[in-house]
Design a protein around this motif. Structure first.
Motif, PDB file in Angstrom:
ATOM      1  N   GLU A 191     -15.781  10.809 -26.726  1.00 40.15           N
ATOM      2  CA  GLU A 191     -16.907  11.731 -26.677  1.00 40.15           C
ATOM      3  C   GLU A 191     -16.440  13.083 -26.148  1.00 40.15           C
ATOM      4  N   PRO A 192     -16.828  14.186 -26.805  1.00 40.05           N
ATOM      5  CA  PRO A 192     -16.425  15.525 -26.335  1.00 40.05           C
ATOM      6  C   PRO A 192     -16.978  15.811 -24.944  1.00 40.05           C
ATOM      7  N   PHE A 193     -16.277  16.636 -24.218  1.00 37.10           N
ATOM      8  CA  PHE A 193     -16.692  17.106 -22.896  1.00 37.10           C
ATOM      9  C   PHE A 193     -16.959  18.599 -23.031  1.00 37.10           C
ATOM     10  N   VAL A 194     -18.151  19.053 -22.635  1.00 36.89           N
ATOM     11  CA  VAL A 194     -18.551  20.443 -22.850  1.00 36.89           C
ATOM     12  C   VAL A 194     -18.896  21.094 -21.515  1.00 36.89           C
ATOM     13  N   VAL A 195     -18.319  22.278 -21.272  1.00 38.40           N
ATOM     14  CA  VAL A 195     -18.626  23.068 -20.086  1.00 38.40           C
ATOM     15  C   VAL A 195     -19.340  24.342 -20.517  1.00 38.40           C
ATOM     16  N   TYR A 196     -20.520  24.579 -19.957  1.00 41.60           N
ATOM     17  CA  TYR A 196     -21.276  25.806 -20.208  1.00 41.60           C
ATOM     18  C   TYR A 196     -21.053  26.738 -19.024  1.00 41.60           C
ATOM     19  N   ALA A 197     -20.380  27.859 -19.272  1.00 43.05           N
ATOM     20  CA  ALA A 197     -20.045  28.818 -18.219  1.00 43.05           C
ATOM     21  C   ALA A 197     -20.594  30.186 -18.627  1.00 43.05           C
ATOM     22  N   ASN A 198     -21.824  30.494 -18.195  1.00 50.42           N
ATOM     23  CA  ASN A 198     -22.532  31.681 -18.667  1.00 50.42           C
ATOM     24  C   ASN A 198     -22.581  31.670 -20.188  1.00 50.42           C
ATOM     25  N   GLU A 199     -22.050  32.708 -20.855  1.00 50.60           N
ATOM     26  CA  GLU A 199     -22.127  32.753 -22.318  1.00 50.60           C
ATOM     27  C   GLU A 199     -20.984  32.008 -22.996  1.00 50.60           C
ATOM     28  N   MET A 200     -20.054  31.483 -22.237  1.00 51.41           N
ATOM     29  CA  MET A 200     -18.904  30.770 -22.803  1.00 51.41           C
ATOM     30  C   MET A 200     -19.185  29.270 -22.855  1.00 51.41           C
ATOM     31  N   VAL A 201     -18.882  28.657 -23.991  1.00 45.99           N
ATOM     32  CA  VAL A 201     -19.025  27.212 -24.159  1.00 45.99           C
ATOM     33  C   VAL A 201     -17.635  26.635 -24.432  1.00 45.99           C
ATOM     34  N   ILE A 202     -17.180  25.703 -23.575  1.00 49.94           N
ATOM     35  CA  ILE A 202     -15.826  25.163 -23.658  1.00 49.94           C
ATOM     36  C   ILE A 202     -15.899  23.705 -24.074  1.00 49.94           C
ATOM     37  N   ASN A 203     -15.247  23.362 -25.182  1.00 49.63           N
ATOM     38  CA  ASN A 203     -15.235  22.001 -25.710  1.00 49.63           C
ATOM     39  C   ASN A 203     -13.848  21.395 -25.535  1.00 49.63           C
ATOM     40  N   VAL A 204     -13.783  20.186 -24.940  1.00 44.61           N
ATOM     41  CA  VAL A 204     -12.489  19.527 -24.724  1.00 44.61           C
ATOM     42  C   VAL A 204     -12.641  18.036 -24.978  1.00 44.61           C
ATOM     43  N   LEU A 205     -11.503  17.353 -25.126  1.00 45.72           N
ATOM     44  CA  LEU A 205     -11.487  15.890 -25.192  1.00 45.72           C
ATOM     45  C   LEU A 205     -10.845  15.327 -23.940  1.00 45.72           C
ATOM     46  N   GLY A 206      -9.737  15.906 -23.519  1.00 48.45           N
ATOM     47  CA  GLY A 206      -9.063  15.481 -22.298  1.00 48.45           C
ATOM     48  C   GLY A 206      -8.009  16.504 -21.945  1.00 48.45           C
ATOM     49  N   THR A 207      -8.191  17.243 -20.861  1.00 48.91           N
ATOM     50  CA  THR A 207      -7.265  18.318 -20.510  1.00 48.91           C
ATOM     51  C   THR A 207      -7.593  18.812 -19.118  1.00 48.91           C
ATOM     52  N   SER A 208      -6.854  19.812 -18.645  1.00 53.69           N
ATOM     53  CA  SER A 208      -7.150  20.434 -17.348  1.00 53.69           C
ATOM     54  C   SER A 208      -7.165  21.944 -17.528  1.00 53.69           C
ATOM     55  N   PHE A 209      -8.138  22.589 -16.904  1.00 54.38           N
ATOM     56  CA  PHE A 209      -8.295  24.031 -17.086  1.00 54.38           C
ATOM     57  C   PHE A 209      -9.120  24.609 -15.942  1.00 54.38           C
ATOM     58  N   MET A 210      -8.977  25.915 -15.746  1.00 49.23           N
ATOM     59  CA  MET A 210      -9.680  26.635 -14.682  1.00 49.23           C
ATOM     60  C   MET A 210     -10.683  27.590 -15.308  1.00 49.23           C
ATOM     61  N   VAL A 211     -11.904  27.635 -14.738  1.00 50.15           N
ATOM     62  CA  VAL A 211     -12.945  28.529 -15.245  1.00 50.15           C
ATOM     63  C   VAL A 211     -13.513  29.345 -14.092  1.00 50.15           C
ATOM     64  N   SER A 212     -13.767  30.623 -14.337  1.00 50.61           N
ATOM     65  CA  SER A 212     -14.457  31.471 -13.374  1.00 50.61           C
ATOM     66  C   SER A 212     -15.642  32.112 -14.084  1.00 50.61           C
TER      67      SER A 212
END
Length: 354
Positions: A191-212
């Motif tokens: 199942e996809p993993f989705v991060v909503y960060a203001n106007e940015m939408v980030i779609n991942v399956l399995g990873t590591s990342f930094m958001v501000s």
């Protein structure tokens, strides 16, 4: 200048701060202050709000109960014993009264209103009876790790908050809403993993990342440590996604939705230097150095018997793993048992075989 001990009144009394708020002067300096003093974001935001409101204050008085309540609030604040006003210039004294008046008016008229930040609007729109959300806020001064129901982990920076679906482990979408800065380590899943960060939408399956993605910032930044992500910009729902791989980062300008992709060796504005830069690849590393790194990266406390584990060493590559999975693999390799209670972790062992 050290801004760590500034309060709201100190920012309001700073000529350069006022010039930035009102006219945008020396913006680079103050944006760096916001990044370098994350614990002061709330005070800075409130001071900005008061200055902006004061500059637009109409030339008429308030009446009745509102007027009485506001002036009572002013009297109480003027009587506070810790109030530091003796070093202010005379005109600052008058400005302080005006500030208190404006602040009180703002509090009076907005205390029952809904927060209209992008973060709150998105959460309110997504939350339903079948898809409820839980919220975590880091109100401290050090990173705080949140373990999600699906096994993923999020390291919240001071002042950051997330809302996430309470049925992440079930059939509903893996959705997380972010306000602030956070480092994500996503557990692999079909199942996809989705991060909503203001106007940015980030779609991942399995990873590591930094958001501000702070509400008051003009930029949204994301940097990929491992794996790949796909970025979409809302409300541009029909636009093609931008894909990022490891060691790439992207910066979104919120005013015009312009997205710039950069290599990791170029400093991205508004992106804190935190867990995203730590390496969890260990080659014959002593156990204490492994645990020290985990404590620093995730803001946790690890208790263990240093004498029993003095001879324990670890060789492993754990960059792609969330915190709980890291601990599980480390304890298996060290023939130990890990117990997690909030931000406290206890490691028990009989010692390592030499």
């Amino acid at each position: 200048m050290d801004y760590s001990k500034f309060d709201i009144a100190d920012f309001i009394a700073d000529d350069n701060f006022v010039a930035w708020v009102k006219n945008g002067e020396n913006a680079g300096h103050w944006e760096s202050v916001v990044r370098n003093y994350p614990e002061q974001r709330t005070a800075i935001l409130q001071a900005r709000t008061i200055i902006q409101a004061a500059s637009q204050l109409p030339a008429f008085g308030l009446k009745g109960e509102v007027d009485a309540a506001i002036w009572q609030n002013i009297r109480e604040k003027m009587d506070e014993p810790q109030r530091q006003v003796r070093n202010l210039r005379p005109w600052y004294m008058a400005a302080a009264v005006l500030v208190l008046l404006v602040a009180s008016a703002i509090m009076w008229f907005t205390m029952n209103k809904t927060d209209h930040s992008v973060y709150h609007e998105l959460v309110a729109k997504a939350a339903t009876r079948k898809n409820a959300f839980a919220e975590c806020i880091n109100e401290g001064k050090k990173p705080e790790t949140v373990s999600l129901p699906d096994g993923s982990s999020v390291v919240l920076q001071p002042g950051a908050r997330i809302s996430y679906s309470t049925c992440l482990a079930g059939k509903c979408p893996r959705q997380v809403y972010l306000s602030g800065a956070a480092f994500f380590e996503v557990k692999r899943n079909i199942e996809p993993f989705v991060v909503y960060a203001n106007e940015m939408v980030i779609n991942v399956l399995g990873t590591s990342f930094m958001v501000s993605a702070y509400d008051e910032d003009t930029l949204v930044s994301v940097a990929v440590k491992t794996g790949k992500i796909a970025i979409a910009i809302q409300p541009k729902e029909n636009d093609a996604r931008v894909n990022l791989s490891a060691h790439q980062q992207a910066v979104l300008t919120r005013s015009n939705h312009a997205l710039d992709v950069l290599p990791m060796n170029i400093a991205a504005p508004a992106l804190p230097t935190v867990t995203a830069l730590y390496s969890f690849v260990f080659a014959d590393a002593p156990a204490d150095s492994v645990f020290n790194l985990l404590e620093k990266a995730y803001g946790v406390q690890i208790n263990y018997d240093k004498t029993l584990m003095a001879g324990c060493r670890l060789t492993a590559s754990l960059d792609d793993e969330p915190l709980k999975e890291k601990l599980k693999l480390i304890c298996q390799a060290l023939e130990a048992t890990c117990t997690i209670e909030g931000d406290k972790i206890t490691v028990t062992t009989k010692g390592c075989h030499q």
